[in-house]
Design an enzyme around this catalytic site. Structure first.
Site, PDB file in Angstrom:
ATOM      1  CG  HIS A   1       4.532 -30.991  76.523  1.00 20.08           C
ATOM      2  ND1 HIS A   1       5.443 -30.343  75.715  1.00 20.08           N
ATOM      3  CD2 HIS A   1       5.255 -31.867  77.269  1.00 20.08           C
ATOM      4  CE1 HIS A   1       6.658 -30.815  75.945  1.00 20.08           C
ATOM      5  NE2 HIS A   1       6.575 -31.744  76.877  1.00 20.08           N
TER       6      HIS A   1
ATOM      7  CG  LEU B   1      -0.827 -32.503  64.245  1.00 20.98           C
ATOM      8  CD1 LEU B   1      -0.843 -32.572  62.730  1.00 20.98           C
ATOM      9  CD2 LEU B   1      -1.626 -31.315  64.738  1.00 20.98           C
TER      10      LEU B   1
END
Length: 338
Positions: A230, A126
């Site tokens: 992240h 993605l």
């Protein structure tokens, strides 16, 4: 309008651009022409394949701007991981070291190396290019896969997972990997990540410690990022969590990012999506819907204003939307309100 469709051989330059822009830690999009071209070919074959149960198929899609033809991003589903190449994870578990005689009771966490997700389906690849990160584009790119899962269940496993990118800096340094590298690997994170992305995983089995690792023996920096994502991955994680995905203690072996999972039957979009008959025409609805056709080989998905008549089970869509989805009056679509 953005429309999601299966990737084609002609999309290679756009896919390479996405790979270059995705940065460190994005294992499924290595900057490697041979790997990317092979992945496109495999996807083309997978979409054309007639299957009765999930196998090694990989379904890679792109988001195309219908006005300009520009590719805005990618999204994909692997039907069953770990069947052709190993899929490794660490599992976080608890061990108790206790002595009643000495009055000592220590609870410690351990990381156990394994392949427990073998055979499950994976949401992957993605990536939405920065200039397109607005409105409902990100939701379309992610959630179109749930409409595919709902409509074509036999092609996928009952459990679906997604690996979330773990913590690393702009240069690609991962605190978790730095500890592993120092003690076991002697190669940097970006190199290890790249080797994994191109399928050269033999070094993992050769060098990865086979016995459980006590978390309290890791550096403080490595311990702090276990199960953390992240900063650029947080929106994607929130979306999956809202769909019912959760982490059951599995993390990535390189950056310790969490792996989240959900039973297909419990995914919110799968549970609540509707199948409606198409009527093409103008309408004044202000409601946004994520919608897909019911084809697989020619899968299309988009997001836009749709009027739904619940009593007649009809979706009134504009001619523009009908063209994007490649549907006509009387066809079926699957949709869910946004």
């Amino acid at each position: 309008m953005l429309v999601i469709r299966p990737i084609t051989e002609a999309d290679y330059p756009a896919l390479m651009r996405c790979a270059e822009e995705s940065g460190h830690g994005f294992t499924s999009l290595p900057v490697n022409e041979e790997i990317l071209r092979n992945r496109i070919s495999h996807s083309v074959e997978s979409f054309a394949k007639d299957v009765t149960e999930p196998g090694t198929e990989g379904y890679l899609m792109v988001a195309e701007d219908t006005e300009t033809g520009e590719i805005a991003g990618t999204t994909a589903i692997e039907a069953a991981i770990g069947l052709d190449t190993p899929f490794y994870t660490y599992h976080i578990s608890t061990v108790v070291h206790a002595s009643r005689r000495l009055g000592v009771h220590n609870v410690v966490k351990v990381l156990t190396f394994g392949n427990n997700y073998t055979g499950n389906s994976e949401l992957c690849t993605l990536f939405l290019r920065p200039e397109w990160r607005h409105g409902l584009n990100g939701r379309l790119l992610s959630k179109c896969r749930f409409l595919m899962l709902a409509e074509h269940k036999h092609r996928f496993s009952q459990t679906v997972l997604a690996e979330m990118r773990g913590v690393s800096d702009e240069e690609g340094h991962s605190p978790f990997w730095e500890w592993l590298r120092e003690h076991f690997f002697s190669i940097d994170f970006t190199h290890a990540d790249y080797l994994t992305g191109i399928g050269a995983k033999g070094f993992i089995a050769d060098l990865m410690p086979k016995l459980p690792i006590y978390v309290n023996l890791l550096s403080p920096e490595a311990q702090a990022v276990i199960g953390q994502v992240h900063e650029k991955t947080r929106p994607a994680l929130r979306l999956l969590e809202n769909e019912g995905f959760c982490c059951r203690g599995y993390v990535d072996i390189f950056d310790a990012g969490p792996t989240v999972e959900c039973d297909v039957r419990n995914i919110e979009t799968v549970r609540h999506s509707l199948r409606c008959t198409v009527e093409i025409g103008t309408h004044s609805s202000s409601h946004d819907y994520l919608v897909s056709n019911t084809s697989f080989a020619n899968f299309r998905a988009a997001v836009g204003k749709i009027a739904v008549d619940g009593e007649r089970n009809v979706a009134l869509i504009t001619p523009e939307m009908a063209a994007a989805l490649q549907v006509k009056n009387g066809d079926q679509v699957r949709l869910i309100a946004q």
